[in-house]
Scaffold this active site. Structure first.
Site, PDB file in Angstrom:
ATOM      1  N   ILE A 144      11.109   1.432  -2.652  1.00 53.20           N
ATOM      2  CA  ILE A 144      11.553   2.824  -2.697  1.00 53.20           C
ATOM      3  C   ILE A 144      10.411   3.754  -2.292  1.00 53.20           C
ATOM      4  CG2 ILE A 144      12.648   4.594  -4.124  1.00 53.20           C
ATOM      5  CD1 ILE A 144      14.283   1.996  -3.731  1.00 53.20           C
ATOM      6  N   GLU A 145       9.204   3.427  -2.734  1.00 49.16           N
ATOM      7  CA  GLU A 145       8.052   4.281  -2.461  1.00 49.16           C
ATOM      8  C   GLU A 145       7.650   4.267  -0.989  1.00 49.16           C
ATOM      9  OE1 GLU A 145       6.176   6.369  -4.043  1.00 49.16           O
ATOM     10  OE2 GLU A 145       6.919   6.203  -6.082  1.00 49.16           O
ATOM     11  N   SER A 146       7.540   3.083  -0.406  1.00 50.42           N
ATOM     12  CA  SER A 146       6.926   2.957   0.922  1.00 50.42           C
ATOM     13  C   SER A 146       7.688   2.042   1.861  1.00 50.42           C
ATOM     14  CB  SER A 146       5.500   2.403   0.764  1.00 50.42           C
ATOM     15  OG  SER A 146       5.548   1.080   0.227  1.00 50.42           O
ATOM     16  N   TYR A 250      15.588   9.016  -6.996  1.00 47.49           N
ATOM     17  CA  TYR A 250      14.553   7.987  -6.981  1.00 47.49           C
ATOM     18  C   TYR A 250      14.889   6.862  -7.962  1.00 47.49           C
ATOM     19  CZ  TYR A 250       9.722   6.190  -7.625  1.00 47.49           C
ATOM     20  OH  TYR A 250       8.593   5.413  -7.737  1.00 47.49           O
TER      21      TYR A 250
END
Length: 271
Positions: A144-146, A250
């Protein structure tokens, strides 16, 4: 797949182009990572294990391969089996999560891209999460972050798999040195991220969803939302808080992805 091909493929991915949706730049891996990659990528010998400095790397790759890290086995060491058995947060029925689960199933090309990006790194992250006894949803957080790209670099100056911003990175031991940015190191950033998430988990009274939300929005933002609900006599569970839309998405996106992984066979998703 022989060990030389695996080793070279790992080095190539570590130096490959960044994921599609994140701005990036080559900021320089810590010296230890650079030396490891260089020792593999510059070998002209027919045997990686005979190249000076590659004995430890070859042994590590052999251990990972034997444990099923590269998908060739189905025993208890297989990375997807370990993730499946460790998912503890995503068994929820929420319309917000349903939306993201459906999104991933409708965009399987993007899902396959993320899974492909994760291949050189996921086994280490899963083992780090498992050794601490943490929920396996955390091993999916870099997706999800990168998008699991170790060189991802955002306009907000966040970098690496776990997208640490400089201030938080320094607080958890990821201080820039003349050798490079440790946020781009798989081992250093993973250990720091799990330290940070564990701190947030304890700070928010053992609530992982609040900890994950705070990883995205900041400890102060989540604390303020809790205080607002307390003052209004309302519940303080994650789903009851008035948080930024980005943070709500998120957490829901992470849980939706975890549900897809958990039910991959039923959804005809190839891991």
């Amino acid at each position: 797949m022989n060990k030389r091909i695996i080793a070279i493929a790992t080095a190539v991915v570590l130096g490959s182009s960044p994921m599609a949706w994140a701005d990036s730049q080559t900021i320089g891996l810590p010296q230890s990572d650079l030396q490891g990659a260089a020792s593999v990528g510059t070998s002209s010998d027919s045997s990686v294990s005979n190249h000076p400095g590659n004995d430890n790397l070859a042994a590590t790759l052999q251990q990972f391969e034997a444990a099923g890290a590269f998908g060739g086995q189905t025993g208890s060491g297989n990375v997807w089996t370990n993730i499946d058995q460790g998912l503890r947060l995503s068994n929820v029925s929420r319309v917000e999560v349903d939306k993201w689960r459906t999104w991933f199933l409708q965009h399987q090309g993007k899902l396959e891209e993320i899974l492909g990006n994760s291949r050189p790194f996921l086994y280490y992250v899963v083992n780090a999460v498992s050794q601490r006894g943490l929920p396996m949803e955390l091993a999916l957080l870099p997706a999800i972050e990168s998008g699991y790209n170790p060189k991802a670099y955002s306009p907000a100056a966040a970098a690496g798999l776990w997208q640490f911003v400089p201030g938080t990175a320094r607080s958890f031991g990821l201080q820039n040195t003349r050798y490079g940015d440790p946020r781009l190191s798989l081992t250093a950033s993973t250990n720091a991220a799990l330290d940070y998430l564990s701190y947030l988990y304890n700070y928010f009274g053992g609530n992982w969803l609040l900890a994950i939300a705070a990883y995205n929005a900041g400890q102060g933002t989540v604390s303020a939302a809790i205080q607002q609900n307390v003052a209004a006599g309302q519940p303080t569970d994650f789903w009851d808080l008035n948080l930024p839309e980005q943070t709500e998405n998120y957490v829901a996106e992470l849980l939706g992805l975890a549900q897809v992984i958990k039910n991959a066979k039923a959804y005809h998703v190839s891991l």
